[in-house]
Motif scaffolding. Structure first.
Motif, PDB file in Angstrom:
ATOM      1  N   HIS A 167       0.835  -1.206   0.000  1.00  0.00           N
ATOM      2  CA  HIS A 167       0.000   0.000   0.000  1.00  0.00           C
ATOM      3  C   HIS A 167       0.873   1.261   0.000  1.00  0.00           C
ATOM      4  CE1 HIS A 167      -3.412  -2.600   0.613  1.00  0.00           C
ATOM      5  NE2 HIS A 167      -2.863  -3.105   1.702  1.00  0.00           N
ATOM      6  N   CYS A 168       1.989   1.201   0.719  1.00  0.00           N
ATOM      7  CA  CYS A 168       2.938   2.324   0.697  1.00  0.00           C
ATOM      8  C   CYS A 168       3.534   2.473  -0.701  1.00  0.00           C
ATOM      9  CB  CYS A 168       4.064   2.099   1.705  1.00  0.00           C
ATOM     10  SG  CYS A 168       3.516   2.010   3.428  1.00  0.00           S
ATOM     11  N   TYR A 169       3.822   1.337  -1.312  1.00  0.00           N
ATOM     12  CA  TYR A 169       4.377   1.357  -2.672  1.00  0.00           C
ATOM     13  C   TYR A 169       3.394   1.984  -3.656  1.00  0.00           C
ATOM     14  CZ  TYR A 169       6.018  -0.438  -7.180  1.00  0.00           C
ATOM     15  OH  TYR A 169       6.426  -0.539  -8.490  1.00  0.00           O
ATOM     16  N   SER A 170       2.116   1.628  -3.540  1.00  0.00           N
ATOM     17  CA  SER A 170       1.115   2.175  -4.457  1.00  0.00           C
ATOM     18  C   SER A 170       0.851   3.657  -4.181  1.00  0.00           C
ATOM     19  CB  SER A 170      -0.191   1.380  -4.368  1.00  0.00           C
ATOM     20  OG  SER A 170      -0.809   1.548  -3.103  1.00  0.00           O
ATOM     21  N   LEU A 171       1.125   4.088  -2.960  1.00  0.00           N
ATOM     22  CA  LEU A 171       0.938   5.502  -2.617  1.00  0.00           C
ATOM     23  C   LEU A 171       2.102   6.370  -3.087  1.00  0.00           C
ATOM     24  CD1 LEU A 171      -0.915   7.540  -1.076  1.00  0.00           C
ATOM     25  CD2 LEU A 171       0.466   7.079   0.968  1.00  0.00           C
ATOM     26  N   GLU A 172       3.254   5.761  -3.348  1.00  0.00           N
ATOM     27  CA  GLU A 172       4.461   6.519  -3.688  1.00  0.00           C
ATOM     28  C   GLU A 172       4.274   7.551  -4.808  1.00  0.00           C
ATOM     29  OE1 GLU A 172       8.158   6.706  -2.767  1.00  0.00           O
ATOM     30  OE2 GLU A 172       6.807   6.557  -1.066  1.00  0.00           O
ATOM     31  N   PRO A 173       3.669   7.185  -5.950  1.00  0.00           N
ATOM     32  CA  PRO A 173       3.513   8.193  -7.017  1.00  0.00           C
ATOM     33  C   PRO A 173       2.677   9.390  -6.571  1.00  0.00           C
ATOM     34  CG  PRO A 173       3.084   5.986  -7.859  1.00  0.00           C
ATOM     35  CD  PRO A 173       3.146   5.870  -6.371  1.00  0.00           C
ATOM     36  N   ILE A 174       1.662   9.133  -5.750  1.00  0.00           N
ATOM     37  CA  ILE A 174       0.817  10.212  -5.242  1.00  0.00           C
ATOM     38  C   ILE A 174       1.624  11.076  -4.280  1.00  0.00           C
ATOM     39  CG2 ILE A 174      -1.324  10.754  -4.003  1.00  0.00           C
ATOM     40  CD1 ILE A 174      -2.377   7.999  -4.872  1.00  0.00           C
ATOM     41  N   THR A 175       2.405  10.420  -3.435  1.00  0.00           N
ATOM     42  CA  THR A 175       3.250  11.145  -2.478  1.00  0.00           C
ATOM     43  C   THR A 175       4.264  12.016  -3.208  1.00  0.00           C
ATOM     44  OG1 THR A 175       3.022   9.445  -0.772  1.00  0.00           O
ATOM     45  CG2 THR A 175       4.942  10.893  -0.624  1.00  0.00           C
ATOM     46  N   HIS A 176       4.923  11.450  -4.219  1.00  0.00           N
ATOM     47  CA  HIS A 176       5.917  12.210  -4.986  1.00  0.00           C
ATOM     48  C   HIS A 176       5.290  13.452  -5.600  1.00  0.00           C
ATOM     49  CE1 HIS A 176       9.557   9.879  -4.776  1.00  0.00           C
ATOM     50  NE2 HIS A 176       8.948   8.764  -5.143  1.00  0.00           N
ATOM     51  N   ALA A 177       4.137  13.283  -6.232  1.00  0.00           N
ATOM     52  CA  ALA A 177       3.479  14.401  -6.896  1.00  0.00           C
ATOM     53  C   ALA A 177       3.071  15.470  -5.891  1.00  0.00           C
ATOM     54  CB  ALA A 177       2.263  13.898  -7.668  1.00  0.00           C
ATOM     55  N   TRP A 178       2.556  15.030  -4.746  1.00  0.00           N
ATOM     56  CA  TRP A 178       2.110  16.000  -3.736  1.00  0.00           C
ATOM     57  C   TRP A 178       3.307  16.729  -3.117  1.00  0.00           C
ATOM     58  CZ3 TRP A 178       2.864  17.043   1.389  1.00  0.00           C
ATOM     59  CH2 TRP A 178       1.970  17.944   1.982  1.00  0.00           C
ATOM     60  N   ALA A 179       4.334  15.967  -2.720  1.00  0.00           N
ATOM     61  CA  ALA A 179       5.501  16.563  -2.062  1.00  0.00           C
ATOM     62  C   ALA A 179       6.237  17.533  -2.973  1.00  0.00           C
ATOM     63  CB  ALA A 179       6.444  15.464  -1.579  1.00  0.00           C
ATOM     64  N   ALA A 180       6.253  17.232  -4.272  1.00  0.00           N
ATOM     65  CA  ALA A 180       6.947  18.107  -5.228  1.00  0.00           C
ATOM     66  C   ALA A 180       6.299  19.477  -5.310  1.00  0.00           C
ATOM     67  CB  ALA A 180       6.975  17.458  -6.607  1.00  0.00           C
ATOM     68  N   ASN A 181       5.017  19.548  -4.959  1.00  0.00           N
ATOM     69  CA  ASN A 181       4.282  20.813  -5.046  1.00  0.00           C
ATOM     70  C   ASN A 181       3.775  21.275  -3.683  1.00  0.00           C
ATOM     71  OD1 ASN A 181       4.044  21.276  -8.119  1.00  0.00           O
ATOM     72  ND2 ASN A 181       3.398  19.153  -7.877  1.00  0.00           N
ATOM     73  N   ALA A 182       4.397  20.776  -2.622  1.00  0.00           N
ATOM     74  CA  ALA A 182       3.968  21.142  -1.274  1.00  0.00           C
ATOM     75  C   ALA A 182       4.169  22.643  -1.042  1.00  0.00           C
ATOM     76  CB  ALA A 182       4.749  20.340  -0.241  1.00  0.00           C
ATOM     77  N   PRO A 183       3.243  23.285  -0.353  1.00  0.00           N
ATOM     78  CA  PRO A 183       3.370  24.722  -0.069  1.00  0.00           C
ATOM     79  C   PRO A 183       4.636  25.034   0.729  1.00  0.00           C
ATOM     80  CG  PRO A 183       1.153  23.931   0.411  1.00  0.00           C
ATOM     81  CD  PRO A 183       1.996  22.717   0.172  1.00  0.00           C
ATOM     82  N   SER A 184       5.099  26.254   0.647  1.00  0.00           N
ATOM     83  CA  SER A 184       6.353  26.649   1.298  1.00  0.00           C
ATOM     84  C   SER A 184       6.275  26.602   2.818  1.00  0.00           C
ATOM     85  CB  SER A 184       6.761  28.054   0.848  1.00  0.00           C
ATOM     86  OG  SER A 184       5.751  28.995   1.189  1.00  0.00           O
ATOM     87  N   ASP A 185       5.064  26.644   3.361  1.00  0.00           N
ATOM     88  CA  ASP A 185       4.937  26.607   4.824  1.00  0.00           C
ATOM     89  C   ASP A 185       4.773  25.188   5.362  1.00  0.00           C
ATOM     90  OD1 ASP A 185       2.403  26.234   3.786  1.00  0.00           O
ATOM     91  OD2 ASP A 185       1.384  27.434   5.315  1.00  0.00           O
ATOM     92  N   VAL A 186       4.973  24.199   4.475  1.00  0.00           N
ATOM     93  CA  VAL A 186       4.834  22.794   4.861  1.00  0.00           C
ATOM     94  C   VAL A 186       6.192  22.100   4.820  1.00  0.00           C
ATOM     95  CG1 VAL A 186       3.870  20.554   4.177  1.00  0.00           C
ATOM     96  CG2 VAL A 186       2.439  22.608   4.113  1.00  0.00           C
ATOM     97  N   GLU A 187       6.460  21.317   5.844  1.00  0.00           N
ATOM     98  CA  GLU A 187       7.681  20.501   5.895  1.00  0.00           C
ATOM     99  C   GLU A 187       7.274  19.035   5.865  1.00  0.00           C
ATOM    100  OE1 GLU A 187      10.922  19.909   9.327  1.00  0.00           O
ATOM    101  OE2 GLU A 187      11.055  21.843   8.305  1.00  0.00           O
ATOM    102  N   PHE A 188       7.722  18.315   4.836  1.00  0.00           N
ATOM    103  CA  PHE A 188       7.328  16.919   4.647  1.00  0.00           C
ATOM    104  C   PHE A 188       8.484  15.989   4.978  1.00  0.00           C
ATOM    105  CE2 PHE A 188       6.950  13.085   2.043  1.00  0.00           C
ATOM    106  CZ  PHE A 188       5.680  12.654   2.397  1.00  0.00           C
ATOM    107  N   ASN A 189       8.189  14.881   5.654  1.00  0.00           N
ATOM    108  CA  ASN A 189       9.235  13.901   5.948  1.00  0.00           C
ATOM    109  C   ASN A 189       8.642  12.506   6.078  1.00  0.00           C
ATOM    110  OD1 ASN A 189       8.512  13.564   8.923  1.00  0.00           O
ATOM    111  ND2 ASN A 189       8.986  15.757   8.863  1.00  0.00           N
ATOM    112  N   PHE A 190       9.524  11.527   6.095  1.00  0.00           N
ATOM    113  CA  PHE A 190       9.134  10.127   6.221  1.00  0.00           C
ATOM    114  C   PHE A 190       9.543   9.591   7.589  1.00  0.00           C
ATOM    115  CE2 PHE A 190       9.727  10.565   1.581  1.00  0.00           C
ATOM    116  CZ  PHE A 190       8.507  10.079   1.141  1.00  0.00           C
ATOM    117  N   LEU A 191       8.770   8.627   8.085  1.00  0.00           N
ATOM    118  CA  LEU A 191       9.066   7.992   9.361  1.00  0.00           C
ATOM    119  C   LEU A 191       8.850   6.489   9.206  1.00  0.00           C
ATOM    120  CD1 LEU A 191       9.804   8.934  12.282  1.00  0.00           C
ATOM    121  CD2 LEU A 191       7.375   8.729  12.821  1.00  0.00           C
TER     122      LEU A 191
END
Length: 206
Positions: free
Chosen positions: A56-80
């Motif tokens: 499920h994480c693997y299938s979410l990866e493309p969505i995550t990549h697309a979202w993180a690439a355009n994340a707003p400047s006031d957002v900090e994204f990370n993985f855990l």
């Protein structure tokens, strides 16, 4: 008003209605009982709890990549990385080795593909060492980091955070240490980041 014009207006309003979805605790996300302090109070923190071996994480990866690439400047994204089962520990340690080497973002796709597409059993220190060496990492350096205090310390910190979040599985998205979003609460992977966007806006308006 013609039927064609009416249909056109409705088509314009539908996306706006979707953006204004009325999510609430239990509908889209769950509120974390005791909010967890974030690293940077000047940013809205979004954290994905994951496991390399999770389909499920693997299938979410493309969505995550697309979202993180355009994340707003006031957002900090990370993985855990989470350790919820046997074999998860090796992958969590691999994440922190790669992170300490500054190459996690470079090898992330290859590691997911090796596990889910090539069906490689990267569930031991030696197997992961072979993977890292193939990606230009010195084997001795890999083993040293893999068993280092730095990696074990990060694992302990991650485990404490995940427990505090109340997460029970992966993938899970935590927004600003206050809200947990999963495929179940969001009604599917495709909706996860819609809920995350809603919660980011909610945090901005606090």
């Amino acid at each position: 008003m013609s039927k064609l014009l009416s249909a056109f207006i409705v088509s314009l309003l539908l996306p706006l209605a979707a953006m204004a979805a009325d999510y609430s605790d239990g509908n889209g996300y769950t509120t974390i009982k005791n909010p967890v302090r974030t690293a940077n109070p000047d940013k809205i923190e979004v954290t994905e709890i994951f496991w390399y071996g999770c389909p499920h994480c693997y299938s979410l990866e493309p969505i995550t990549h697309a979202w993180a690439a355009n994340a707003p400047s006031d957002v900090e994204f990370n993985f855990l990385p989470a350790v919820f089962g046997r074999g998860w520990l090796d992958h969590a340690k691999a994440f922190y080795v790669a992170d300490l080497l500054g190459i996690e973002s470079d090898i992330r796709d290859d590691l997911f593909n090796a596990i889910h597409v090539e069906k490689k059993r990267l569930n031991s220190e030696d197997a992961l060492a072979e993977f890292f060496v193939a990606h230009g990492v010195n084997e001795d350096e890999f083993h040293k980091l893999y068993n280092s205090f730095a990696v074990n310390s990060r694992l302990s910190q991650a485990d404490a955070k995940i427990r505090a979040y109340g997460a029970r599985g992966v993938p899970g998205l935590v927004v600003n240490g206050k809200y947990l979003v999963t495929a179940q609460t969001a009604n599917g992977n495709n909706n996860i980041y819609k809920v995350v966007d809603f919660l980011i806006e909610k945090e901005r308006n606090q």
